[in-house]
Design a protein around this motif. Structure first.
Motif, PDB file in Angstrom:
ATOM      1  N   ASP A  86       0.822  -1.210   0.000  1.00 59.13           N
ATOM      2  CA  ASP A  86       0.000   0.000   0.000  1.00 59.13           C
ATOM      3  C   ASP A  86       0.859   1.264   0.000  1.00 59.13           C
ATOM      4  O   ASP A  86       0.564   2.236  -0.685  1.00 59.13           O
ATOM      5  CB  ASP A  86      -0.915   0.030   1.227  1.00 59.13           C
ATOM      6  CG  ASP A  86      -1.946  -1.080   1.213  1.00 59.13           C
ATOM      7  OD1 ASP A  86      -2.144  -1.699   0.144  1.00 59.13           O
ATOM      8  OD2 ASP A  86      -2.550  -1.331   2.265  1.00 59.13           O
ATOM      9  N   SER A  87       1.906   1.257   0.822  1.00 66.63           N
ATOM     10  CA  SER A  87       2.791   2.413   0.952  1.00 66.63           C
ATOM     11  C   SER A  87       3.986   1.989   1.791  1.00 66.63           C
ATOM     12  O   SER A  87       4.040   0.850   2.274  1.00 66.63           O
ATOM     13  CB  SER A  87       2.069   3.585   1.643  1.00 66.63           C
ATOM     14  OG  SER A  87       1.671   3.220   2.966  1.00 66.63           O
ATOM     15  N   LEU A 131      -2.999   3.011  -4.222  1.00 66.64           N
ATOM     16  CA  LEU A 131      -3.494   4.257  -3.630  1.00 66.64           C
ATOM     17  C   LEU A 131      -3.112   5.459  -4.493  1.00 66.64           C
ATOM     18  O   LEU A 131      -3.895   6.397  -4.643  1.00 66.64           O
ATOM     19  CB  LEU A 131      -2.933   4.428  -2.219  1.00 66.64           C
ATOM     20  CG  LEU A 131      -3.403   3.406  -1.177  1.00 66.64           C
ATOM     21  CD1 LEU A 131      -2.581   3.540   0.094  1.00 66.64           C
ATOM     22  CD2 LEU A 131      -4.885   3.575  -0.891  1.00 66.64           C
ATOM     23  N   MET A 132      -1.917   5.436  -5.041  1.00 72.21           N
ATOM     24  CA  MET A 132      -1.469   6.531  -5.894  1.00 72.21           C
ATOM     25  C   MET A 132      -2.277   6.591  -7.182  1.00 72.21           C
ATOM     26  O   MET A 132      -2.656   7.668  -7.646  1.00 72.21           O
ATOM     27  CB  MET A 132       0.021   6.369  -6.204  1.00 72.21           C
ATOM     28  CG  MET A 132       0.914   6.489  -4.978  1.00 72.21           C
ATOM     29  SD  MET A 132       2.625   6.073  -5.375  1.00 72.21           S
ATOM     30  CE  MET A 132       3.366   6.245  -3.744  1.00 72.21           C
ATOM     31  N   LYS A 159      -5.366   5.513  -7.666  1.00 71.61           N
ATOM     32  CA  LYS A 159      -6.710   5.994  -7.361  1.00 71.61           C
ATOM     33  C   LYS A 159      -6.715   7.483  -7.058  1.00 71.61           C
ATOM     34  O   LYS A 159      -7.669   8.198  -7.379  1.00 71.61           O
ATOM     35  CB  LYS A 159      -7.305   5.183  -6.211  1.00 71.61           C
ATOM     36  CG  LYS A 159      -7.521   3.715  -6.582  1.00 71.61           C
ATOM     37  CD  LYS A 159      -8.133   2.919  -5.466  1.00 71.61           C
ATOM     38  CE  LYS A 159      -9.604   3.210  -5.322  1.00 71.61           C
ATOM     39  NZ  LYS A 159     -10.261   2.325  -4.344  1.00 71.61           N
ATOM     40  N   ASP A 160      -5.637   7.974  -6.448  1.00 75.26           N
ATOM     41  CA  ASP A 160      -5.516   9.404  -6.170  1.00 75.26           C
ATOM     42  C   ASP A 160      -5.487  10.216  -7.460  1.00 75.26           C
ATOM     43  O   ASP A 160      -5.938  11.363  -7.498  1.00 75.26           O
ATOM     44  CB  ASP A 160      -4.242   9.653  -5.359  1.00 75.26           C
ATOM     45  CG  ASP A 160      -4.145  11.083  -4.851  1.00 75.26           C
ATOM     46  OD1 ASP A 160      -5.175  11.646  -4.425  1.00 75.26           O
ATOM     47  OD2 ASP A 160      -3.036  11.648  -4.882  1.00 75.26           O
ATOM     48  N   LEU A 161      -4.977   9.598  -8.530  1.00 74.50           N
ATOM     49  CA  LEU A 161      -4.921  10.256  -9.839  1.00 74.50           C
ATOM     50  C   LEU A 161      -6.190  10.030 -10.659  1.00 74.50           C
ATOM     51  O   LEU A 161      -6.295  10.506 -11.786  1.00 74.50           O
ATOM     52  CB  LEU A 161      -3.711   9.746 -10.632  1.00 74.50           C
ATOM     53  CG  LEU A 161      -2.326  10.087 -10.074  1.00 74.50           C
ATOM     54  CD1 LEU A 161      -1.249   9.437 -10.936  1.00 74.50           C
ATOM     55  CD2 LEU A 161      -2.119  11.593 -10.003  1.00 74.50           C
TER      56      LEU A 161
END
Length: 237
Positions: free
Chosen positions: A57-58, A68-69, A71-73
């Motif tokens: 995840d990170s 996560l990155m 989806k953030d974009l």
């Protein structure tokens, strides 16, 4: 690992004016530094995909990118298991299956690549290799998750070599993949899963390939960097 800002600009201009068949879905997969730019440039019905993601995840995983990155974009696609990831970076069947599971559980759609090397084909091991890769995937995901998986059959010997599997060679493997899905997952998954062909696809051979019953589209390599990419998108129009 190709392209630049200028290519994103020119390809988005080209494809944004394209009018392909309603049952055709187009997804582009630029290198990670251009994902945000691509999403801002391509029209909304053209998907934008990462070429790979981490199973994490990170955290302290320098150089990796996570779901996560993406989806953030505002992205919903990733390619996983490409032959170059398997061969050059030694990603195992199990790791690729794990990555796919993580992606699916977190709302991403996956283009899952499978395929054999030349020596494996010549040894008559094509289906052994492909089924092994699919078995690892089946072990890692639920039956309901298959709706967000697109399979890309990419014979490694035909990638970037100019060699293309004949329509019959490609159809035979696609048919066997679909039968494997029916026998090992469900007839519904077998019927609904899209199976793409990847291996030196270009504007000259795409129409003949797409006429085969079990070839549902293409994972396009070098030709996606050129204007002929639009002609491939229009193959079913």
């Amino acid at each position: 690992m190709n392209g630049n800002t200028k290519l994103v600009e020119s390809l988005s201009t080209l494809l944004n004016d394209g009018k392909w068949a309603e049952n055709t879905e187009v997804v582009v997969a630029p290198p990670a530094p251009y994902l945000a730019l691509a999403r801002s440039k391509f029209r909304s019905d053209i998907g934008v995909s990462a070429q790979n993601i981490s199973e994490k995840d990170s955290g302290a995983f320098t150089g990796e990118i996570s779901h996560l990155m993406l989806k953030d974009l505002g992205l919903v696609w990733t390619i996983l298991g490409h032959s170059e990831r398997r061969e050059i970076y030694k990603e195992s069947d199990e790791l690729i299956a794990l990555k796919t599971s993580v992606a699916l559980k977190n709302g991403l759609k996956v283009i899952f690549c499978c395929g054999e090397k030349l020596e494996e084909r010549e040894a008559g091991k094509t289906l052994e290799v492909v089924f092994r890769q699919l078995k690892a995937l089946k072990s890692a995901i639920s039956e309901t998750s298959w709706g967000n998986v697109v399979i890309a059959y990419e014979p490694v010997w035909a990638i970037g070599t100019g060699k293309v599997a004949t329509p019959q060679q490609a159809q035979d493997v696609h048919h066997d993949i679909r039968k494997w899905l029916s026998d090992n997952v469900s007839s519904k998954v077998a019927e609904e899963t899209r199976i793409l062909y990847g291996g030196s696809v270009n504007a000259g051979n795409c129409k003949t390939l797409q006429e085969e019953k079990d070839i549902d589209g293409f994972l396009v390599g070098g030709a996606s960097l050129k204007e002929e990419f639009l002609q491939i998108c229009l193959a079913r129009s």
